[in-house]
Write an enzyme that holds these catalytic residues in place. Structure first.
Site, PDB file in Angstrom:
ATOM      1  N   HIS A  48       0.815  -1.222   0.000  1.00 53.74           N
ATOM      2  CA  HIS A  48       0.000   0.000   0.000  1.00 53.74           C
ATOM      3  C   HIS A  48       0.849   1.273   0.000  1.00 53.74           C
ATOM      4  CE1 HIS A  48      -3.790  -2.085   0.475  1.00 53.74           C
ATOM      5  NE2 HIS A  48      -3.275  -2.804   1.458  1.00 53.74           N
ATOM      6  N   ARG A  73       7.220  -6.028   2.486  1.00 54.90           N
ATOM      7  CA  ARG A  73       5.929  -6.565   2.052  1.00 54.90           C
ATOM      8  C   ARG A  73       5.809  -6.354   0.558  1.00 54.90           C
ATOM      9  NH1 ARG A  73      -0.060  -5.637   4.541  1.00 54.90           N
ATOM     10  NH2 ARG A  73       0.252  -3.430   4.052  1.00 54.90           N
ATOM     11  N   ASP A  87      16.910 -10.153  -5.186  1.00 61.05           N
ATOM     12  CA  ASP A  87      18.199  -9.746  -5.756  1.00 61.05           C
ATOM     13  C   ASP A  87      18.683  -8.425  -5.155  1.00 61.05           C
ATOM     14  OD1 ASP A  87      18.359 -12.022  -7.277  1.00 61.05           O
ATOM     15  OD2 ASP A  87      17.854 -11.081  -9.186  1.00 61.05           O
ATOM     16  N   GLU A 152      -5.736 -12.979   5.292  1.00 54.52           N
ATOM     17  CA  GLU A 152      -6.527 -11.790   5.600  1.00 54.52           C
ATOM     18  C   GLU A 152      -7.868 -11.800   4.890  1.00 54.52           C
ATOM     19  OE1 GLU A 152      -4.114  -8.388   4.627  1.00 54.52           O
ATOM     20  OE2 GLU A 152      -3.274  -9.321   2.861  1.00 54.52           O
ATOM     21  N   ASP A 178      -7.932  -6.156   6.309  1.00 55.09           N
ATOM     22  CA  ASP A 178      -8.549  -6.852   5.181  1.00 55.09           C
ATOM     23  C   ASP A 178      -9.498  -7.942   5.663  1.00 55.09           C
ATOM     24  OD1 ASP A 178      -7.784  -5.807   2.552  1.00 55.09           O
ATOM     25  OD2 ASP A 178      -5.749  -6.090   3.296  1.00 55.09           O
TER      26      ASP A 178
HETATM   27  C1  3PY Z   1      -4.284  -5.813   7.188  1.00 59.38           C
HETATM   28  O1  3PY Z   1      -4.635  -5.587   8.350  1.00 59.38           O
HETATM   29  O2  3PY Z   1      -5.069  -6.053   6.279  1.00 59.38           O
HETATM   30  C2  3PY Z   1      -2.867  -5.808   6.854  1.00 59.38           C
HETATM   31  O3  3PY Z   1      -2.509  -6.128   5.764  1.00 59.38           O
HETATM   32  C3  3PY Z   1      -1.861  -5.386   7.865  1.00 59.38           C
HETATM   33  O4  3PY Z   1      -2.168  -5.600   9.104  1.00 59.38           O
HETATM   34 MG    MG Z   2      -4.008  -6.287   4.374  1.00 56.98          MG
END
Ligand code: 3PY
Ligand code: MG
Length: 264
Positions: A48, A73, A87, A152, A178
């Site tokens: 994000h 991430r 890499d 998630e 999420d």
């Molecule tokens: C979420 O909460 O969806 C995340 O990706 C990070 O905590």
């Molecule tokens: Mg998330």
């Protein structure tokens, strides 16, 4: 020459708790600013946050001078992008939105060279291999790289045991925001049903013998997830820390709110 030891992975395997902060500004300068704050790990957010390969690389470079452990991430599951991050020298990757064991297996393969995977070989161009100066990069990478997958969604929760059982998955991170959206409570990761689902997921990951991770910017909630056995916790976000502190300071002088300094 050898690659750096992945202290984050070894800490998780040893059952040591890792407390971390999200890095969402895409700024090496900010990464360096918080590098010595006392966190065990920092999550450079390529999902994000407005990061690209070069901003991630620059953050990895500044953080290399500090004992704090960076985790990147990824934007998605794309093996080509994963290859470039590895890499560049990312030792630990956290991959969002994993819903099946097959996806987790594909991510393991993306991080490994043949015959165990599909990672392409470009060590001459790779900071990770110190541009071919690392004597045995191939076996060292196999030993040090760390894969964390994010569960998630309701679908991911259903497949949790199969995902956690995948060899090569070092940890499973539950994403409450999420998950809340997937459960019909967008914007409300503190909803009791979501918190109960997160708590249950942490226990199930731990029961499966893998490290569980989770995020909460609410210190009491983060602590309660830690008590349930979450081993790698994100307890804040740099962007939120800055915005909130800026608001408190501005309010103190413009509206009188916060004049007691109580917000600190
Ligand atoms: C979420 O909460 O969806 C995340 O990706 C990070 O905590
Ligand atoms: Mg998330």
């Amino acid at each position: 020459m050898q690659i750096p030891r992945n202290g984050f992975r070894h800490a998780l395997l040893a059952g040591e708790r890792q407390i971390g902060l999200f890095l969402g500004t895409a700024s090496p300068y900010v990464a360096e600013m918080v590098a010595g704050a006392g966190f065990d790990w920092l999550l450079i957010d390529g999902e994000h946050g407005p990061n690209d390969l070069r901003t991630i690389l620059a953050q990895l470079q500044v953080l290399a001078a500090y004992p704090v452990r960076p985790v990147v991430r990824t934007l998605d599951h794309d093996p080509a992008r994963i290859k470039q991050l590895l890499d560049c020298g990312a030792l630990s990757l956290m991959v969002p939105m994993v819903e099946t064991a097959q996806q987790a297996q594909a991510l393991v393969r993306a991080m490994r060279y043949p015959p165990h995977g599909i990672r392409g070989v470009g060590t001459a161009m790779a900071r990770a291999a110190h541009w071919n100066a690392v004597g045995d990069y191939f076996s060292e990478a196999e030993r040090e790289l760390c894969l964390l997958v994010q569960i998630e969604s309701a679908a991911g929760l259903k497949a949790l045991e199969e995902i956690a059982a995948v060899t090569g998955v070092d940890g499973v991170f539950i994403g409450p925001s999420d998950l809340a959206a997937s459960m019909g409570h967008p914007g409300n990761p503190g909803h009791p049903d979501v918190k109960a689902a997160v708590a249950d997921a942490i226990c199930r990951v731990a029961a499966a013998g893998k490290a569980a991770g989770v995020f909460s910017a609410d210190p009491a909630v983060a602590a309660s997830y830690g008590e349930l056995g979450a081993r790698f916790l994100l307890v804040g976000v740099d962007t939120l820390l800055l915005r909130q502190a800026a608001e408190v300071l501005a309010a103190r002088f413009t509206h009188g709110a916060g004049a007691t300094g109580a917000a600190y």
